[in-house]
Design an enzyme around this catalytic site. Structure first.
Site, PDB file in Angstrom:
ATOM      1  N   ASP A   1      -2.815  11.677   4.281  1.00 35.27           N
ATOM      2  CA  ASP A   1      -2.858  12.047   2.473  1.00 35.27           C
ATOM      3  C   ASP A   1      -4.385  11.442   2.488  1.00 35.27           C
ATOM      4  O   ASP A   1      -5.563  10.215   2.781  1.00 35.27           O
ATOM      5  CB  ASP A   1      -2.047  11.135   2.222  1.00 35.27           C
ATOM      6  CG  ASP A   1      -2.186  11.438   1.201  1.00 35.27           C
ATOM      7  OD1 ASP A   1      -3.039  12.418   0.436  1.00 35.27           O
ATOM      8  OD2 ASP A   1      -1.223  10.406   0.562  1.00 35.27           O
TER       9      ASP A   1
ATOM     10  N   SER B   1       2.598  10.409  -6.322  1.00 38.26           N
ATOM     11  CA  SER B   1       1.381  10.848  -6.412  1.00 38.26           C
ATOM     12  C   SER B   1       1.155  10.881  -7.594  1.00 38.26           C
ATOM     13  O   SER B   1       1.368   9.318  -8.559  1.00 38.26           O
ATOM     14  CB  SER B   1       1.501  12.351  -6.285  1.00 38.26           C
ATOM     15  OG  SER B   1      -0.090  12.933  -6.374  1.00 38.26           O
TER      16      SER B   1
ATOM     17  N   HIS C   1       0.974  14.011   2.618  1.00 36.09           N
ATOM     18  CA  HIS C   1       1.227  13.531   1.246  1.00 36.09           C
ATOM     19  C   HIS C   1       2.291  14.680   0.605  1.00 36.09           C
ATOM     20  O   HIS C   1       2.576  15.624   1.136  1.00 36.09           O
ATOM     21  CB  HIS C   1       0.336  14.054  -0.273  1.00 36.09           C
ATOM     22  CG  HIS C   1       0.063  13.681  -0.648  1.00 36.09           C
ATOM     23  ND1 HIS C   1      -0.173  12.449  -2.070  1.00 36.09           N
ATOM     24  CD2 HIS C   1       0.037  14.537  -2.452  1.00 36.09           C
ATOM     25  CE1 HIS C   1      -0.738  12.568  -2.885  1.00 36.09           C
ATOM     26  NE2 HIS C   1       0.769  13.460  -3.260  1.00 36.09           N
TER      27      HIS C   1
END
Length: 317
Positions: free
Chosen positions: A257, A162, A287
Site C-alpha cells: 500500500d 483510508s 489498500h
C-alpha cells in the site's frame, strides 16, 4: 506480479478488474458525478451478504445546516448499546454508506455494538473541513441525544478506513482540543491517510499496480484540501499534530500500500506521544482489502481482530 501478493487478494483483484472492464473507465476529472457513480456501481455490490442485524435502517440528523443521512445498525437486545461511529473511506471523494454497509454490519455483529455511519459531504464539492465538521456534529449528537436511539453515549469508539481513518483521527484531535470534549473509548484506524506528504518509500514502491496509486492520492488531496495551507493543518494531516491525549488506537495496515509507511509512522508517533497502540500488518494485502469480505481471508481476520478489540474497549465500566 508481486510474489508477496496473497493468492486470495490476487484472485479478488482479478475479479474486480473483470467487473470494471464491463463499465466505462473511471477518470479522475471534473465534474465528478460520473466517476463517483461508476465507482459506486463497482463497489456497492460487495456489500451483499453478511450478517443480519436487529435494526438496519437510515435515519437523518440535522447537522451544520443540512440533514445528514446516517446508516444505523443495531444488534439484538434492549440496549443501551455501545457505539462505533464508522467513517467510510474513498479518498474523501467517493464511496458511501452503501459501499461500506457490509463492513459496518460485520463490525456490529462481531462486536455486539451499534454502528452508525454518516454519509458525510464529499469533495471536491465540499472541501476541508466540511466533512470533518459534519462527522463531529453527528458524534456530538450521539453523545448528547443518542439515548433516544438506544445508544450508550458513554461508550463510543470512532473508526474508519483510508480517508475515513483520517477523518476519525482528525475528529479525535478536534474533540480533544475543542470546547465540551466528548470522551472516546478508542480509535479504529484501517490503512489510514495520515499525512499530506507523498514521498515516503512505500509511495515509490507501490506507486502503480497495487490499486491505490500515487496519482490518485495527489488527486484526492487536491480535491479535499485545494488550499495548500490546509494540507499542513493537523486536523487534515494528523501526523503533523501533537497526538498526546488521544484514546487507545488499533491500526490495521495493508502491506502492499502506498500508505503503508505513513501508517507505520503514525503508529510510532502515537507511541512516542504516550498513546496506547495496537497494530497489525496484513501481509500480501493491498489498500482497501476490507471491501473483500467473504473473498479474502485477511479481510475476515481483520474484522474478527477489530471486533475483539472493540469488545474490550466498549465493555461497561
Amino acid at each position: 506480479m508481486d510474489a508477496r501478493l496473497d493468492p486470495e487478494m490476487q484472485a479478488f483483484n482479478a475479479m474486480m478488474e473483470g467487473r470494471a472492464a464491463l463499465l466505462p473507465p473511471i477518470r479522475l476529472e471534473l465534474p465528478f458525478d460520473r466517476p463517483r457513480a461508476l465507482t459506486e456501481a463497482l463497489n456497492a455490490p460487495l456489500s451483499a451478504g453478511g450478517p443480519v442485524l436487529a435494526v438496519s435502517e437510515d435515519r437523518w440528523l440535522p447537522v451544520r445546516g443540512r440533514r445528514i443521512q446516517c446508516r444505523v445498525h443495531l444488534p439484538a437486545g434492549p440496549g443501551p448499546h455501545p457505539v462505533l461511529l464508522y467513517l467510510h473511506g474513498g479518498g474523501w471523494v467517493w464511496n458511501s454508506i452503501d459501499t461500506h454497509d457490509r463492513l459496518m454490519r460485520e463490525y456490529a455483529a462481531a462486536a455486539g455494538c451499534a454502528v452508525i455511519g454518516p454519509d458525510y459531504a464529499l469533495s471536491p464539492e465540499a472541501v476541508f473541513p466540511q466533512a470533518l465538521e459534519e462527522c463531529e456534529g453527528v458524534l456530538r449528537w450521539i453523545a448528547a441525544e443518542g439515548a433516544a436511539w438506544g445508544l450508550d453515549p458513554s461508550r463510543i469508539v470512532a473508526g474508519g478506513d483510508s480517508a475515513g481513518a483520517n477523518l476519525a483521527a482528525g475528529l479525535a484531535l478536534s474533540l480533544r482540543d475543542g470546547g465540551a470534549p466528548v470522551p472516546l473509548r478508542g480509535l479504529l484506524l484501517n490503512y489510514g491517510v495520515f499525512d499530506s506528504r507523498l514521498d515516503r518509500p512505500s509511495y515509490r514502491e507501490f506507486a502503480t499496480g497495487y490499486g491505490l496509486t500515487e496519482e490518485r492520492m495527489r488527486f484526492y488531496w487536491g480535491a479535499y484540501a485545494p488550499r495548500p495551507a490546509d494540507r499542513l493543518n493537523p486536523l487534515a494531516a494528523p501526523l503533523r499534530a501533537d497526538l498526546a491525549g488521544l484514546p487507545p488506537c488499533l491500526l490495521h495496515i495493508a502491506e502492499l500500500d502506498v500508505l503503508a509507511d505513513e501508517n507505520r509512522a503514525m503508529e510510532a508517533a502515537l507511541r512516542a506521544a504516550g498513546v496506547a497502540v495496537e497494530s497489525q500488518l496484513f501481509p500480501g494485502t493491498v489498500h482497501g482489502f476490507l471491501r473483500a469480505l467473504g473473498h479474502v481471508g485477511a479481510a475476515d481476520r481483520s474484522v474478527a481482530a477489530a471486533a475483539a478489540w472493540l469488545r474490550a474497549r466498549l465493555a461497561a465500566a
